[in-house]
Enzyme design. Structure first.
Site, PDB file in Angstrom:
ATOM      1  N   TYR A  37       0.818  -1.218   0.000  1.00 44.75           N
ATOM      2  CA  TYR A  37       0.000   0.000   0.000  1.00 44.75           C
ATOM      3  C   TYR A  37       0.848   1.263   0.000  1.00 44.75           C
ATOM      4  CZ  TYR A  37       0.625   1.254   4.979  1.00 44.75           C
ATOM      5  OH  TYR A  37       1.139   1.661   6.179  1.00 44.75           O
ATOM      6  N   ASP A  87      -4.633  -4.208   3.107  1.00 47.67           N
ATOM      7  CA  ASP A  87      -3.704  -3.161   2.663  1.00 47.67           C
ATOM      8  C   ASP A  87      -3.282  -3.374   1.206  1.00 47.67           C
ATOM      9  OD1 ASP A  87      -3.687  -1.799   5.082  1.00 47.67           O
ATOM     10  OD2 ASP A  87      -1.835  -2.728   5.801  1.00 47.67           O
ATOM     11  N   LYS A 132      -6.816  -7.919   8.267  1.00 49.78           N
ATOM     12  CA  LYS A 132      -5.918  -8.908   7.670  1.00 49.78           C
ATOM     13  C   LYS A 132      -6.315 -10.271   8.218  1.00 49.78           C
ATOM     14  CE  LYS A 132      -1.892  -5.802   7.624  1.00 49.78           C
ATOM     15  NZ  LYS A 132      -0.488  -5.590   8.023  1.00 49.78           N
ATOM     16  N   TYR A 135      -5.300 -10.678  11.640  1.00 41.57           N
ATOM     17  CA  TYR A 135      -6.015  -9.871  12.641  1.00 41.57           C
ATOM     18  C   TYR A 135      -7.504 -10.221  12.597  1.00 41.57           C
ATOM     19  CZ  TYR A 135      -1.740  -7.019  12.637  1.00 41.57           C
ATOM     20  OH  TYR A 135      -0.447  -6.575  12.721  1.00 41.57           O
ATOM     21  N   ASP A 142      -7.965   2.354   8.677  1.00 38.50           N
ATOM     22  CA  ASP A 142      -7.054   2.354   7.524  1.00 38.50           C
ATOM     23  C   ASP A 142      -7.594   1.476   6.392  1.00 38.50           C
ATOM     24  OD1 ASP A 142      -6.041   2.362  10.177  1.00 38.50           O
ATOM     25  OD2 ASP A 142      -3.986   2.013   9.536  1.00 38.50           O
ATOM     26  N   ARG A 212      -3.583   9.665  11.583  1.00 39.12           N
ATOM     27  CA  ARG A 212      -3.528   9.135  10.210  1.00 39.12           C
ATOM     28  C   ARG A 212      -4.690   8.187   9.932  1.00 39.12           C
ATOM     29  NH1 ARG A 212       1.948   7.803   9.071  1.00 39.12           N
ATOM     30  NH2 ARG A 212       1.777   5.551   9.318  1.00 39.12           N
ATOM     31  N   GLY A 215      -7.480  10.216   9.042  1.00 38.51           N
ATOM     32  CA  GLY A 215      -7.236  10.719   7.692  1.00 38.51           C
ATOM     33  C   GLY A 215      -7.576   9.689   6.632  1.00 38.51           C
ATOM     34  N   TRP A 216      -7.081   8.464   6.841  1.00 43.23           N
ATOM     35  CA  TRP A 216      -7.407   7.398   5.876  1.00 43.23           C
ATOM     36  C   TRP A 216      -8.923   7.273   5.736  1.00 43.23           C
ATOM     37  CZ3 TRP A 216      -3.384   6.846   3.226  1.00 43.23           C
ATOM     38  CH2 TRP A 216      -2.150   6.396   3.679  1.00 43.23           C
TER      39      TRP A 216
END
Length: 378
Positions: A37, A87, A132, A135, A142, A212, A215-216
């Protein structure tokens, strides 16, 4: 050419597909770059530079970089669908644009390959993709950015919108489970099974508002709306409201410098710092949001202020020493190093220069600044 474009050109000149200078994680590990990514963020931004300048060097670089990875049959060097890592979908966004610009059939085949990962992704009980395979049952903000704009573009272009409802539901689930009603901000991650050591055992949420990740998520909303079919009026109205709410929530925490802090709502706390990547993302999201009509014109000033704040604080344009600093290298939850999502954890991650997680969004924000007629004078 202004100084920022010289800086970007310098990064491009120093990079090869296997050793891009902006992939600091890979450089620190001493590994060659694969399909990831981070490079996807940078190539997307370089393609945006091509779109606005029409300078062929940007297209040639982006095409060369992705062409190096994609084989004639559409398989991708360094990419395993079965890894089920959300990702890895992100770099697939570049394939649509490169297919349109070059007509290379292998890019069309590679788009289908990346889409096949979406079809295989395991889901939480609410219906969201796991972040993922390693996970389980976790949604990270994200991941919405990494996957949903690609998913939406595929559905509207190649799949007769068959699964658009799934996309809208995944965003609705994030609003339902991850949004803090008091601040209007979103927590970084959610464990739908409430089993992870980092989560609240009642809500399943991680502890903090990481810049962040927020933001993503803002870009996930924005870029997914941008790829959606306008006829989905009711769903898009809801997404637009969420986007506006998020930007309004963030503006309450914008520092006088124009930037935002690594942990958004704790600006005065010891160790907290003004962070480049998330600030650049919000600069881009606000400016593009205004341009597309999702935000009122008056909001543009906040996006410009953020961009100029980054330039003032972290952009070094001395010849031979050009760099962009203040970039959090990485932050996550769980994993082998048992990242616990505390305030101290987010402060402990390295702060670096020139990583694409900062440079890519900075470049995207720069293209939006250019669209406003802004000129850079160093």
């Amino acid at each position: 050419m202004d100084a920022i474009e010289m800086y970007i050109s310098e990064l491009m000149e120093k990079s090869t597909p296997d050793r891009p200078v902006w992939n600091i994680e890979k450089l620190l590990q001493g590994k060659k770059s694969g399909w990831n990514y981070i490079d996807g963020c940078m190539i997307k931004a370089i393609l945006e530079m091509y779109a606005i300048t029409k300078n062929p060097k940007y297209l040639e670089f982006a095409d060369g970089f992705i062409d190096h990875r994609v084989r004639e049959d559409g398989t991708i060097d360094g990419y395993d669908v079965e890894e089920k890592n959300i990702d890895n979908v992100n770099a697939g966004k570049t394939l649509f644009e490169l297919y349109d610009l070059t007509g290379k059939e292998k890019y069309r085949k590679a788009i289908d390959l990346v889409y096949s990962q979406i079809e295989r992704m395991p889901r939480t009980k609410e219906g969201n993709f796991w972040h993922k395979n390693i996970y389980p049952n976790q949604v990270w903000l994200d991941g919405l950015y990494m996957c949903q704009p690609f998913y939406m573009e595929y559905e509207t272009r190649f799949n007769n919108k068959k699964n658009c409802g799934d996309i809208y539901r995944q965003f609705l689930n994030v609003k339902t489970h991850m949004k803090d009603t008091e601040t209007g901000l979103y927590y970084h991650a959610y464990d739908s099974e409430r089993k992870m050591f980092w989560c609240d055992k009642v809500t399943g949420l991680s502890q903090n508002f990481w810049l962040r990740a927020l933001g993503w998520y803002s870009m996930a909303l924005l870029d997914t709306m941008d790829k959606a079919d306008p006829s989905d009026a009711e769903e898009l109205k809801q997404m637009k409201e969420e986007f506006l709410d998020l930007i309004d929530a963030m503006l309450k925490y914008q520092d006088e410098s124009g930037m935002w802090y690594q942990i958004v709502n704790l600006g005065g706390m010891d160790g907290n710092y003004l962070e480049t990547s998330g600030s650049a993302i919000f600069s881009y999201a606000i400016l593009k949001g205004v341009r597309l009509g999702y935000l009122p014109e008056s909001y543009a000033q906040f996006g410009k202020k953020a961009f100029e704040g980054i330039c003032n604080k972290y952009l070094d344009l001395e010849k031979g020493n050009m760099s962009l600093g203040g970039i959090c290298l990485v932050a996550g939850l769980g994993g082998k190093d048992r990242r616990n999502g505390t305030y101290d954890y987010y402060m402990s991650e390295p702060v670096v220069k020139d990583d694409a997680k900062g440079v890519g969004p900075f470049l995207l924000a720069y293209t939006e600044m250019k669209r406003t007629g802004w000129e850079f004078y160093s």
